[in-house]
Scaffold this motif. Structure first.
Motif, mmCIF file in Angstrom:
data_model
loop_
_atom_site.group_PDB
_atom_site.id
_atom_site.type_symbol
_atom_site.label_atom_id
_atom_site.label_comp_id
_atom_site.label_asym_id
_atom_site.label_seq_id
_atom_site.Cartn_x
_atom_site.Cartn_y
_atom_site.Cartn_z
ATOM 1 N N ASP A 41 0.798 -1.224 0.000
ATOM 2 C CA ASP A 41 0.000 0.000 0.000
ATOM 3 C C ASP A 41 0.835 1.282 0.000
ATOM 4 O O ASP A 41 0.289 2.368 0.157
ATOM 5 C CB ASP A 41 -0.949 0.007 1.209
ATOM 6 N N LEU A 42 2.146 1.184 -0.187
ATOM 7 C CA LEU A 42 2.968 2.390 -0.257
ATOM 8 C C LEU A 42 2.568 3.192 -1.489
ATOM 9 O O LEU A 42 2.233 2.629 -2.534
ATOM 10 C CB LEU A 42 4.453 2.021 -0.343
ATOM 11 N N PRO A 43 2.587 4.518 -1.389
ATOM 12 C CA PRO A 43 2.215 5.337 -2.555
ATOM 13 C C PRO A 43 3.233 5.160 -3.688
ATOM 14 O O PRO A 43 4.430 5.141 -3.451
ATOM 15 C CB PRO A 43 2.240 6.767 -2.010
ATOM 16 N N THR A 44 2.725 5.015 -4.909
ATOM 17 C CA THR A 44 3.596 4.815 -6.067
ATOM 18 C C THR A 44 3.191 5.726 -7.202
ATOM 19 O O THR A 44 2.119 6.312 -7.200
ATOM 20 C CB THR A 44 3.519 3.359 -6.574
ATOM 21 N N ARG A 45 4.070 5.825 -8.186
ATOM 22 C CA ARG A 45 3.766 6.520 -9.429
ATOM 23 C C ARG A 45 4.340 5.685 -10.561
ATOM 24 O O ARG A 45 5.337 4.981 -10.391
ATOM 25 C CB ARG A 45 4.352 7.925 -9.448
ATOM 26 N N ASP A 46 3.695 5.733 -11.719
ATOM 27 C CA ASP A 46 4.219 5.045 -12.896
ATOM 28 C C ASP A 46 5.447 5.793 -13.393
ATOM 29 O O ASP A 46 5.483 7.026 -13.396
ATOM 30 C CB ASP A 46 3.175 5.001 -14.009
ATOM 31 N N PHE A 47 6.439 5.018 -13.811
ATOM 32 C CA PHE A 47 7.683 5.602 -14.298
ATOM 33 C C PHE A 47 8.216 4.708 -15.404
ATOM 34 O O PHE A 47 8.343 3.498 -15.229
ATOM 35 C CB PHE A 47 8.696 5.703 -13.153
ATOM 36 N N LEU A 48 8.514 5.285 -16.560
ATOM 37 C CA LEU A 48 9.081 4.516 -17.663
ATOM 38 C C LEU A 48 10.598 4.671 -17.644
ATOM 39 O O LEU A 48 11.126 5.758 -17.886
ATOM 40 C CB LEU A 48 8.513 4.979 -19.010
ATOM 41 N N ILE A 49 11.284 3.600 -17.304
ATOM 42 C CA ILE A 49 12.748 3.587 -17.298
ATOM 43 C C ILE A 49 13.212 3.720 -18.752
ATOM 44 O O ILE A 49 12.664 3.047 -19.633
ATOM 45 C CB ILE A 49 13.272 2.287 -16.653
ATOM 46 N N PRO A 50 14.206 4.570 -19.034
ATOM 47 C CA PRO A 50 14.655 4.765 -20.416
ATOM 48 C C PRO A 50 14.993 3.438 -21.100
ATOM 49 O O PRO A 50 15.682 2.592 -20.536
ATOM 50 C CB PRO A 50 15.910 5.628 -20.270
ATOM 51 N N GLY A 51 14.451 3.260 -22.315
ATOM 52 C CA GLY A 51 14.737 2.070 -23.114
ATOM 53 C C GLY A 51 13.924 0.844 -22.743
ATOM 54 O O GLY A 51 14.136 -0.224 -23.312
ATOM 55 N N ALA A 52 12.983 0.961 -21.789
ATOM 56 C CA ALA A 52 12.205 -0.193 -21.323
ATOM 57 C C ALA A 52 10.898 -0.334 -22.091
ATOM 58 O O ALA A 52 10.398 0.625 -22.676
ATOM 59 C CB ALA A 52 11.922 -0.068 -19.831
ATOM 60 N N ASN A 53 10.321 -1.533 -22.032
ATOM 61 C CA ASN A 53 9.076 -1.809 -22.743
ATOM 62 C C ASN A 53 7.827 -1.496 -21.924
ATOM 63 O O ASN A 53 6.763 -1.263 -22.494
ATOM 64 C CB ASN A 53 9.032 -3.273 -23.186
ATOM 65 N N LEU A 54 7.921 -1.516 -20.591
ATOM 66 C CA LEU A 54 6.772 -1.292 -19.710
ATOM 67 C C LEU A 54 7.149 -0.329 -18.594
ATOM 68 O O LEU A 54 8.292 -0.326 -18.135
ATOM 69 C CB LEU A 54 6.329 -2.613 -19.063
ATOM 70 N N PRO A 55 6.188 0.460 -18.102
ATOM 71 C CA PRO A 55 6.489 1.302 -16.938
ATOM 72 C C PRO A 55 6.606 0.463 -15.672
ATOM 73 O O PRO A 55 6.035 -0.628 -15.573
ATOM 74 C CB PRO A 55 5.294 2.251 -16.862
ATOM 75 N N VAL A 56 7.350 0.974 -14.717
ATOM 76 C CA VAL A 56 7.465 0.377 -13.386
ATOM 77 C C VAL A 56 6.652 1.225 -12.426
ATOM 78 O O VAL A 56 6.218 2.327 -12.772
ATOM 79 C CB VAL A 56 8.939 0.300 -12.922
ATOM 80 N N ARG A 57 6.438 0.741 -11.208
ATOM 81 C CA ARG A 57 5.786 1.524 -10.149
ATOM 82 C C ARG A 57 6.897 1.944 -9.198
ATOM 83 O O ARG A 57 7.652 1.099 -8.704
ATOM 84 C CB ARG A 57 4.745 0.686 -9.410
ATOM 85 N N GLN A 58 7.031 3.232 -8.929
ATOM 86 C CA GLN A 58 8.123 3.765 -8.118
ATOM 87 C C GLN A 58 7.589 4.465 -6.875
ATOM 88 O O GLN A 58 6.629 5.236 -6.953
ATOM 89 C CB GLN A 58 8.951 4.749 -8.946
ATOM 90 N N THR A 59 8.232 4.196 -5.747
ATOM 91 C CA THR A 59 7.988 4.913 -4.495
ATOM 92 C C THR A 59 9.287 5.599 -4.124
ATOM 93 O O THR A 59 10.305 4.928 -3.906
ATOM 94 C CB THR A 59 7.583 3.946 -3.359
ATOM 95 N N ARG A 60 9.297 6.927 -4.081
ATOM 96 C CA ARG A 60 10.507 7.661 -3.690
ATOM 97 C C ARG A 60 10.618 7.600 -2.172
ATOM 98 O O ARG A 60 9.663 7.899 -1.460
ATOM 99 C CB ARG A 60 10.404 9.109 -4.167
ATOM 100 N N LEU A 61 11.785 7.170 -1.669
ATOM 101 C CA LEU A 61 11.994 7.051 -0.229
ATOM 102 C C LEU A 61 12.696 8.272 0.350
ATOM 103 O O LEU A 61 12.235 8.871 1.296
ATOM 104 C CB LEU A 61 12.797 5.785 0.096
#
Length: 178
Positions: A9-29
């Motif tokens: 349940d940590l807050p996340t945002r979609d992020f597309l890593i350069p050169g990747a095929n799918l976005p990841v979910r990122q939580t900044r700590l």
């Protein structure tokens, strides 16, 4: 503040890593540290390197980078300039990651690392007296001590994160801000 890195349940945002095929979910700590959830089937076929070194710990699943498979509980260190290719998370992965500076991606075939890449099993590696240095900015410790200033700490294998001046009991990955 103590953060359970396995908390879905940590807050996340979609992020597309350069050169990747799918976005990841990122939580900044904190600063340059993040928790990244790679979806099953994620891949980065593009070749290149980051201008800063990257330290990471696979918490769940597996992450493949440049022909090396990092499974849950593995710590990795890729110095600045290390060529990356064939990145993938076939079954998905949850990864703590921290850069030693700005995470600028450069597409290229160059390989000019500023030091050796490392792969360490955090739960089973022998920790010498005084701790095991993992990167220029981190060490694995197993003795509670007070620090001169705050540092990021990840407890192994409960996978909690906090910024503190006191290293808790047990195995702890301690990261000093570059």
């Amino acid at each position: 503040m103590l953060v359970d890195l396995l908390d879905a349940d940590l807050p996340t945002r979609d992020f597309l890593i350069p050169g990747a095929n799918l976005p990841v979910r990122q939580t900044r700590l904190d600063g340059l540290s993040s928790l990244v959830r790679f979806p099953p089937g994620w891949a980065r076929p593009e070749r290149g390197h980051y201008l800063a070194g990257e330290e990471f710990v696979v918490l769940e699943g597996e992450l493949r980078l440049s022909g090396i498979t990092y499974e849950a509980g593995r710590h990795g260190w890729l110095p600045a300039g290390t060529l990356r290719h064939s990145g993938a998370a076939p079954v998905g992965a949850l990864v703590f990651t921290a850069f030693a500076g700005e995470d600028s991606w450069v597409s290229s075939d160059l390989d000019e690392p500023d030091g050796p890449s490392l792969r360490t099993p955090l739960e089973t590696v022998v920790i010498p007296e005084g701790g095991l240095r993992l990167t220029p900015h981190s060490a694995l410790l197993d003795t509670p001590v007070a620090l001169g200033g705050p540092a990021e700490m990840i407890t192994v294998p409960t996978w909690t994160w906090e910024r503190s001046t006191l290293i808790p009991e047990g195995r702890v990955l301690v990261r000093w801000t570059p």
